[in-house]
Design an enzyme around this catalytic site. Structure first.
Site, mmCIF file in Angstrom:
data_model
loop_
_atom_site.group_PDB
_atom_site.id
_atom_site.type_symbol
_atom_site.label_atom_id
_atom_site.label_comp_id
_atom_site.label_asym_id
_atom_site.label_seq_id
_atom_site.Cartn_x
_atom_site.Cartn_y
_atom_site.Cartn_z
ATOM 1 C CD GLU B 62 -3.177 4.899 -6.934
ATOM 2 O OE1 GLU B 62 -3.701 6.035 -7.021
ATOM 3 O OE2 GLU B 62 -2.004 4.671 -7.284
ATOM 4 C CG HIS B 131 6.772 3.990 -1.436
ATOM 5 N ND1 HIS B 131 6.275 5.267 -1.401
ATOM 6 C CD2 HIS B 131 7.003 3.709 -2.746
ATOM 7 C CE1 HIS B 131 6.213 5.735 -2.645
ATOM 8 N NE2 HIS B 131 6.634 4.815 -3.476
#
Lengths: 370, 327
Positions: B62, B131
């Site tokens: 990321e 999540h």
């Protein structure tokens, strides 16, 4: 214990610490006399700028200074190896690299005084070589994936440009080092990673950063080549970078470790009370400017009188640049707080600017100064 | 203009597709965004249309994705970066906070950070840890970002188009719980829904309910339910969280004098506090009752079956509406 280039069989060198040199290698560099003298001038100018900067810091004129003493060759040689169209993302202390690419001294100093940078060019196409850089980063290591992205973009635009990006032995411990090199390798980007191993990250020595003997070896993990160079040999750093840039232009990134030693403190805020003088002395004997002067004299390119006059001229330029920078920085006004926070600013930016200016107006600027 | 019935996630894909067709400098990067079309299929068909040069499956990192997007922006490209879940932006925060948000300021406008970072946010899909995050407030808090969170397919397409064209870094958070909950008419061709403008989803006179993202759905349900009891709520979907449409918020509150703020994000330090402070500063004398917050709890995001207790539901929102109206 400090590391030394001569301890490594594969550490490239052209100029030995005593100034003796490999004449064949020098001939193969294909550098003009002017170019050879130019690199000397950049190193001297960097040292003179630092002396001026540290003096002004002690006098309270500058907030902060990062030191480059003894690192000049590792900064200037790689910068000299770039073409005008290439990009160079340096760390703050690489004054010599910025000078070599033509950055005005005043512009370098203004960064210290204002914390931001300005470009004269309106677009990338109009940039001078020294302007082909991203703004300085402060979070070390983050520049590596950014440079991968920058050169990826230029490649997509069909430009034949290479990006040289620097990181230190400390920054190489961060995850972004891995991300940057891995992206460049996997996406075949024209990037040369210049690892300036000056053996100290503030007070942490290189052996606390890594158990490995070299950083150059890491390149294998990314599927490209790495090179180890004597960082105090301006000609060897030039040659190795030139080769790396050619490889990058052909689509293969490169990791170039220049082994040097930070003889000065990390910065003007660093007491520098954590290491042995014997190492500093040993590296002083390997000074990059001393050995290059011996070389230049031997080649008949410059003599002691020239060294003296070049140094004096460099000191004078540093003095003038500092004066001018201090004058420019003094004119900062409170509304600049909000300048360019956004390219397309929302209304609240104007509202807050007005709020501040109204306060300054009512209380006077002196009430805010501390 | 012709329209088609799209889900929110299909509208996202269409916006990306249309902008890439419109502007050659737009590129898409992220994990699994290319061949697979994204873990939520938000980039479905884009790779087939534009190929591997402009749609890049990156290595798994990321910070690498965010860093590369920043560099792409500096080079003159317009990158759209996908981070698979908002919780994974934590690994990219250094790049985003230390660079994306401040590059324009530190370069005095020479290098605007024209990038969009898309990430699905919020809970409700029974996924593992990280999540289900709703950390939009941290991006709102950092100057330099624009922060967008659409709640309808129409807005998703229009806001994403506006985000791609915006010269500043836009954090584009998509409510994954309602990616496929409903379809609505979405105009064909490109259009912009302006960044910084809230939408009044239901006009009312008794109480203003401010919300965004997936919480807009239970909020609207709650509003209809209390309407049956004779309470007339106004529902304002903020759509953009930074810059916040303070004008619409204040105007609505001046009309109703009562407010409930609904968000999935944890309560403490959340944007409901910011909205409440705004109303105190701008409309205190219109206030008829304490402002209520219906938010996620200050708990590490509870997983799986426990999610049900974390997300604001219609029952809680109805109760809050009744409570501020009854004062």
């Amino acid at each position: 214990m400090a590391r030394f280039p001569e301890e490594y069989d594969d550490c490239e060198r052209i100029l030995a610490p005593d100034g003796s040199y490999d004449a064949e290698a020098v001939a193969a560099l294909d550098l003009t006399d002017e170019e050879l003298r130019g690199m000397y001038g950049s190193m001297i100018q960097a040292r003179a700028l630092e002396e001026r900067g540290l003096t002004l810091q002690r006098q309270g004129e500058f907030h902060f200074w990062m030191e480059c003493r003894g690192l000049e060759a590792s900064h200037v040689g790689p910068a000299a190896a770039l073409s005008d169209r290439d990009w160079m993302n340096t760390e703050w202390r690489q004054y010599g690299a910025q000078i070599q690419r033509g950055r005005p001294l005043e512009d370098i100093l203004l960064f210290w005084l204002r914390g931001y940078e300005e470009w004269a060019a309106d677009s990338i196409a109009e940039m001078e070589p020294y302007e082909r850089r991203m703004p300085h980063i402060v979070a070390v290591g983050t520049q590596l994936p950014q440079t991968a992205g920058l050169m990826w973009g230029r490649k997509l635009q069909g430009k034949d440009e290479v990006g040289l990006v620097s990181v230190g032995d400390g920054g190489a411990s961060k995850g972004d080092f891995h991300a940057g090199l891995n992206f460049a390798g996997a996406l075949e980007l024209p990037v040369v990673f210049l690892l300036l191993n000056n053996q100290w990250a503030i007070s942490t020595p290189v052996e606390r950063q890594t158990a490995a003997d070299t950083y150059a070896d890491r390149a294998a993990g990314y599927g490209f080549e790495g090179t180890l160079v004597d960082g105090n040999d301006v000609l060897a750093t030039y040659r190795a970078t030139k080769r790396a840039v050619e490889a990058a232009r052909a689509g293969e990134p490169h990791l170039l470790e220049v082994l040097t030693y930070r003889r000065g403190a990390h910065s003007s805020s660093d007491a520098d009370d954590y290491r042995e003088n014997v190492d500093i002395e040993a590296w002083r004997e390997r000074d990059p400017i001393d050995r290059y002067e011996t070389f230049l004299e031997d080649r008949g390119l410059l003599g002691p009188d020239d060294f003296e006059s070049i140094r004096e001229a460099a000191e004078e330029r540093a003095r003038e640049a500092a004066e001018s920078a201090l004058e420019i920085a003094e004119t900062q006004s409170p509304e600049e707080v909000f300048d360019e926070v956004f390219a397309n600013p929302p209304d609240y930016v104007d509202d807050q600017r007005e709020e501040l200016l109204d306060l300054v107006d009512r209380h006077g600027e002196a009430a805010f100064r501390w | 203009m012709a329209a088609e019935k799209l889900t929110l996630v299909e509208a996202v894909a269409e916006a990306i597709h249309d902008e890439m067709a419109e502007d050659e400098s737009v590129v898409l990067l992220g994990e699994d965004v290319g061949r697979s079309g994204g873990v939520f299929r938000a980039t479905e068909g884009v790779y087939d249309a534009f190929g591997p040069e402009r749609v890049i499956d990156t290595p798994l990192s990321e910070t690498g994705i965010a860093g590369a997007a920043i560099g792409l922006a500096a080079s003159g490209m317009r990158p759209i970066a996908e981070i698979q879940f908002m919780g994974f932006t934590y690994a990219a925060l250094e790049q985003l906070f230390t660079r994306a948000a401040r590059m324009n300021a530190r370069s005095r406008g020479q290098f605007p950070c024209r990038m969009v970072l898309r990430a699905p946010f919020g809970g409700g899909v029974r996924a593992p840890d990280l999540h289900g995050e709703s950390m939009e407030a941290i991006f709102v808090h950092h100057p330099g970002f624009k922060v967008v969170a659409p709640s309808t397919p129409h807005d998703a397409k229009g806001l994403l188009t506006a985000a791609i064209r915006d010269p500043d870094p836009v954090m584009f958070f998509e409510p994954k719980k309602i990616y496929r909950s409903f379809r609505e008419d979405v105009p064909e061709g490109t259009y912009e829904t302006p960044i910084g403008e809230a939408a009044v989803r239901r006009e009312g006179s008794d109480v203003s309910v401010f919300t965004w993202g997936a919480s807009t759905r239970p909020t609207q349900e709650a509003a209809e339910a209390v309407a049956g009891e004779g309470i007339d709520p106004e529902v304002v979907d903020l759509r953009t969280l930074s810059p916040m449409d303070t004008g619409t918020i204040v105007e609505s509150f001046k009309k109703t004098g009562r407010a409930v703020v609904v968000h999935e994000a944890p309560r403490t330090g959340g944007l409901a506090g910011e909205i409440t402070a705004l109303l105190q500063e701008e409309a205190l004398y219109y206030q008829e009752a304490p402002i209520e917050r219906v938010t996620g709890w200050d708990a590490v995001y509870p997983l799986y079956e426990l999610e049900d207790f974390q997300l604001p539901n219609a029952a809680r929102i109805e109760e809050a509406i009744r409570s501020v109206v009854e004062v």
